[in-house]
Scaffold this motif. Structure first.
Motif, PDB file in Angstrom:
ATOM      1  N   LEU A   1       0.875  -1.153  -0.102  1.00 56.53           N
ATOM      2  CA  LEU A   1       0.027  -0.200  -0.005  1.00 56.53           C
ATOM      3  C   LEU A   1       0.888   0.931   0.088  1.00 56.53           C
ATOM      4  CD1 LEU A   1      -2.902   1.194   0.301  1.00 56.53           C
ATOM      5  CD2 LEU A   1      -2.724   1.386   2.929  1.00 56.53           C
ATOM      6  N   ILE A   2       0.405   2.126  -0.952  1.00 55.58           N
ATOM      7  CA  ILE A   2       1.272   3.515  -0.974  1.00 55.58           C
ATOM      8  C   ILE A   2       0.432   4.596  -0.429  1.00 55.58           C
ATOM      9  CG2 ILE A   2       2.767   5.145  -2.342  1.00 55.58           C
ATOM     10  CD1 ILE A   2       3.905   2.085  -2.132  1.00 55.58           C
ATOM     11  N   PRO A   3       0.296   5.034   0.716  1.00 58.49           N
ATOM     12  CA  PRO A   3      -0.746   6.088   0.996  1.00 58.49           C
ATOM     13  C   PRO A   3      -0.569   7.263   0.394  1.00 58.49           C
ATOM     14  CG  PRO A   3       0.610   5.074   2.771  1.00 58.49           C
ATOM     15  CD  PRO A   3       1.256   4.792   1.752  1.00 58.49           C
ATOM     16  N   ILE A   4      -1.518   8.112   0.157  1.00 58.59           N
ATOM     17  CA  ILE A   4      -1.628   9.481  -0.495  1.00 58.59           C
ATOM     18  C   ILE A   4      -1.462  10.237   0.911  1.00 58.59           C
ATOM     19  CG2 ILE A   4      -3.132  10.996  -1.314  1.00 58.59           C
ATOM     20  CD1 ILE A   4      -4.638   9.055  -2.918  1.00 58.59           C
ATOM     21  N   LEU A   5      -0.378  11.200   0.724  1.00 56.94           N
ATOM     22  CA  LEU A   5      -0.128  12.243   2.036  1.00 56.94           C
ATOM     23  C   LEU A   5      -0.866  13.367   1.870  1.00 56.94           C
ATOM     24  CD1 LEU A   5       3.797  12.078   1.422  1.00 56.94           C
ATOM     25  CD2 LEU A   5       2.445  10.439   2.885  1.00 56.94           C
ATOM     26  N   GLY A   6      -1.711  13.403   0.972  1.00 55.54           N
ATOM     27  CA  GLY A   6      -2.569  14.688   0.655  1.00 55.54           C
ATOM     28  C   GLY A   6      -2.486  15.164  -0.556  1.00 55.54           C
ATOM     29  N   PHE A   7      -3.854  15.794  -0.977  1.00 50.61           N
ATOM     30  CA  PHE A   7      -3.867  16.454  -2.292  1.00 50.61           C
ATOM     31  C   PHE A   7      -4.408  17.912  -2.278  1.00 50.61           C
ATOM     32  CE2 PHE A   7      -8.043  14.540  -2.089  1.00 50.61           C
ATOM     33  CZ  PHE A   7      -8.869  15.485  -2.712  1.00 50.61           C
ATOM     34  N   GLU A   8      -4.149  18.786  -3.132  1.00 52.85           N
ATOM     35  CA  GLU A   8      -4.897  20.000  -3.221  1.00 52.85           C
ATOM     36  C   GLU A   8      -5.344  20.341  -4.699  1.00 52.85           C
ATOM     37  OE1 GLU A   8      -1.306  22.602  -2.735  1.00 52.85           O
ATOM     38  OE2 GLU A   8      -1.202  22.111  -0.315  1.00 52.85           O
ATOM     39  N   THR A   9      -6.459  21.332  -4.512  1.00 51.51           N
ATOM     40  CA  THR A   9      -7.032  21.762  -5.806  1.00 51.51           C
ATOM     41  C   THR A   9      -6.865  22.989  -6.078  1.00 51.51           C
ATOM     42  OG1 THR A   9      -9.249  22.122  -4.889  1.00 51.51           O
ATOM     43  CG2 THR A   9      -8.534  19.653  -5.747  1.00 51.51           C
ATOM     44  N   GLU A  10      -6.796  23.825  -7.027  1.00 49.16           N
ATOM     45  CA  GLU A  10      -6.860  25.027  -7.498  1.00 49.16           C
ATOM     46  C   GLU A  10      -7.392  25.453  -8.623  1.00 49.16           C
ATOM     47  OE1 GLU A  10      -3.095  27.144  -8.007  1.00 49.16           O
ATOM     48  OE2 GLU A  10      -2.058  25.214  -8.238  1.00 49.16           O
ATOM     49  N   ASP A  11      -8.030  26.518  -8.978  1.00 47.91           N
ATOM     50  CA  ASP A  11      -8.409  26.849 -10.292  1.00 47.91           C
ATOM     51  C   ASP A  11      -7.308  27.720 -11.053  1.00 47.91           C
ATOM     52  OD1 ASP A  11     -11.023  26.111  -9.703  1.00 47.91           O
ATOM     53  OD2 ASP A  11     -11.842  27.926  -8.775  1.00 47.91           O
ATOM     54  N   VAL A  12      -7.148  27.328 -12.225  1.00 46.71           N
ATOM     55  CA  VAL A  12      -5.990  27.776 -13.185  1.00 46.71           C
ATOM     56  C   VAL A  12      -6.609  27.937 -14.561  1.00 46.71           C
ATOM     57  CG1 VAL A  12      -4.047  26.546 -11.519  1.00 46.71           C
ATOM     58  CG2 VAL A  12      -4.972  25.451 -13.610  1.00 46.71           C
ATOM     59  N   VAL A  13      -5.615  28.852 -15.127  1.00 46.83           N
ATOM     60  CA  VAL A  13      -6.093  28.966 -16.722  1.00 46.83           C
ATOM     61  C   VAL A  13      -4.800  28.328 -17.388  1.00 46.83           C
ATOM     62  CG1 VAL A  13      -5.995  30.896 -18.427  1.00 46.83           C
ATOM     63  CG2 VAL A  13      -7.125  31.150 -16.115  1.00 46.83           C
ATOM     64  N   LYS A  14      -5.328  27.332 -18.300  1.00 52.53           N
ATOM     65  CA  LYS A  14      -4.400  26.536 -18.818  1.00 52.53           C
ATOM     66  C   LYS A  14      -4.426  27.122 -20.410  1.00 52.53           C
ATOM     67  CE  LYS A  14      -3.355  21.744 -19.942  1.00 52.53           C
ATOM     68  NZ  LYS A  14      -3.131  21.706 -21.401  1.00 52.53           N
ATOM     69  N   LYS A  15      -3.322  27.303 -20.900  1.00 50.73           N
ATOM     70  CA  LYS A  15      -2.964  27.894 -22.283  1.00 50.73           C
ATOM     71  C   LYS A  15      -3.278  26.794 -23.133  1.00 50.73           C
ATOM     72  CE  LYS A  15      -1.647  32.048 -20.957  1.00 50.73           C
ATOM     73  NZ  LYS A  15      -2.151  33.360 -21.475  1.00 50.73           N
ATOM     74  N   GLY A  16      -4.205  27.390 -23.961  1.00 49.69           N
ATOM     75  CA  GLY A  16      -4.538  26.400 -25.152  1.00 49.69           C
ATOM     76  C   GLY A  16      -3.618  26.421 -26.498  1.00 49.69           C
ATOM     77  N   ASN A  17      -3.681  25.344 -27.196  1.00 50.79           N
ATOM     78  CA  ASN A  17      -2.735  25.381 -28.525  1.00 50.79           C
ATOM     79  C   ASN A  17      -3.778  25.792 -29.616  1.00 50.79           C
ATOM     80  OD1 ASN A  17      -0.290  24.301 -27.290  1.00 50.79           O
ATOM     81  ND2 ASN A  17      -1.264  22.381 -27.306  1.00 50.79           N
TER      82      ASN A  17
END
Length: 347
Positions: A133-149
């Protein structure tokens, strides 16, 4: 010399002509069915085995053969521990017969299954040792703007998952995300009464993961285990780029899900929850899923064939394992007394 060449060419033409019309006897013995054994064991859960048989000539059978009377033996560290029994109440997704036992799968032990049946000459066998088992130490979310091609920029929800990879060993992973969204659909009925109602929607976004992370950028999704057709997939990866290190894995939720999350009013009955699942796979499980995803089901007659990974001796299928770690976050309150909830997607 010209006469000899002409005679040679004539003989060659006759031989080729005869070979083109010669009937070749079909040897149906080469298509004798073999046992199909499938089991992906989950850490700290009961071991289960699905048993069926391969189809003979394509087109003559619509489904795999159902085998409820096989003998399925389980060995732990070389010692026979039990004989699994057929459970008529549990039919697996591909209509295989499912066999159950009482053995709980743990790490540090070697498991072996032997499947036999009176209609098959050989015993199908396989071995597996559960992944750690490999535990998840944590996770975060954030709103970002991703540049499109060559397109408009995208407003996406970025997710960063942190975990520590064990050193001095090769590790195999797959990633999944489940999002539950509650949207307010309250209204006033014909009698003038307010109906407080919230629509609950679940999204399994395995196939909607976007990523610029070098670990995930070159990986395609794998198909649902044991299914004959594509449905959803997981993002597969190995620890090749971060062996023995703590790693922050970045990816984006789909633009549609990201938009839904941004539009929620979590102070007024609406809510969301996100579950991140990190599965540590055995090597054989990883290659089975990866090869299934490359097999090109449904992509046409001229799709390049890919052999699906198999670790069943004297048969076909996969005997593997996975250890799952899940991390959860939520915003808003669910459920709330007095609120009517209904489940499903809006039209």
């Amino acid at each position: 010399m010209k006469q000899i060449s002409l005679i040679t060419a004539t003989i060659l033409f006759i031989v080729l002509g005869i070979s083109c019309t010669k009937e070749i006897e079909f040897n149906d013995q080469l298509l004798d069915p073999v046992l199909v054994v499938n089991s992906i064991c989950t850490l700290n859960d009961t071991l289960m085995v699905d048993v069926s048989a391969t189809k003979t000539i394509p087109g003559f059978e619509s489904s795999f053969r159902f085998i409820p009377d096989a003998t399925v033996k389980l060995y732990v560290d070389g010692v026979e521990t039990e004989q699994l029994f057929f459970d008529s109440t549990l039919i697996s997704q591909n209509n295989s017969a499912r066999y159950l036992g009482n053995t709980i799968v743990t790490t540090g032990k070697k498991y072996r299954v032997e499947v036999s049946h009176k209609d098959f000459k050989k015993v199908a066998t396989a071995e597996m040792q559960m992944s750690n088992l490999i535990p998840i130490l944590g996770f975060e979310t954030e709103d970002v703007v991703k540049k499109g091609n060559n397109a408009e920029d995208s407003k996406l929800t970025k997710v960063t998952v942190r975990f520590s990879d064990p050193a001095d060993e090769k590790n195999y992973y797959r990633l999944g995300v489940t999002v539950r969204i509650g949207k307010d659909q309250s209204y006033v009925n014909e009698a003038g009464d307010s109906v407080i109602m919230v629509q609950v929607m679940d999204y399994i976004s395995y196939s909607e993961i976007e990523s610029d992370d070098p670990v995930l950028a070159t990986n395609s999704n794998a198909d649902d285990i044991f299914s004959e057709s594509s449905s959803f997939g997981y993002a597969l990866f190995t620890d090749e780029l971060f062996n023995g290190k703590t790693y922050d894995l970045d990816f984006y939720l789909s633009s549609w899900i990201s938009e839904q999350l941004r539009g929620l009013n979590t102070f007024n009955r609406e809510f969301y929850s996100i579950d991140i699942e990190l599965q540590s796979l055995t090597k054989d499980t990883y290659y089975y899923i990866k090869s299934s995803g490359l097999s090109g089901f449904g992509d046409g007659l001229f799709t390049e064939p890919v052999q699906v990974f198999n670790n069943i001796e004297n048969g076909l299928g996969i005997f593997g394992g996975c250890s799952s770690s899940v991390s959860h976050t939520e915003k808003g309150t669910y459920p709330i007394d007095g609120v009517q909830y209904y489940y499903g997607y809006s039209s």
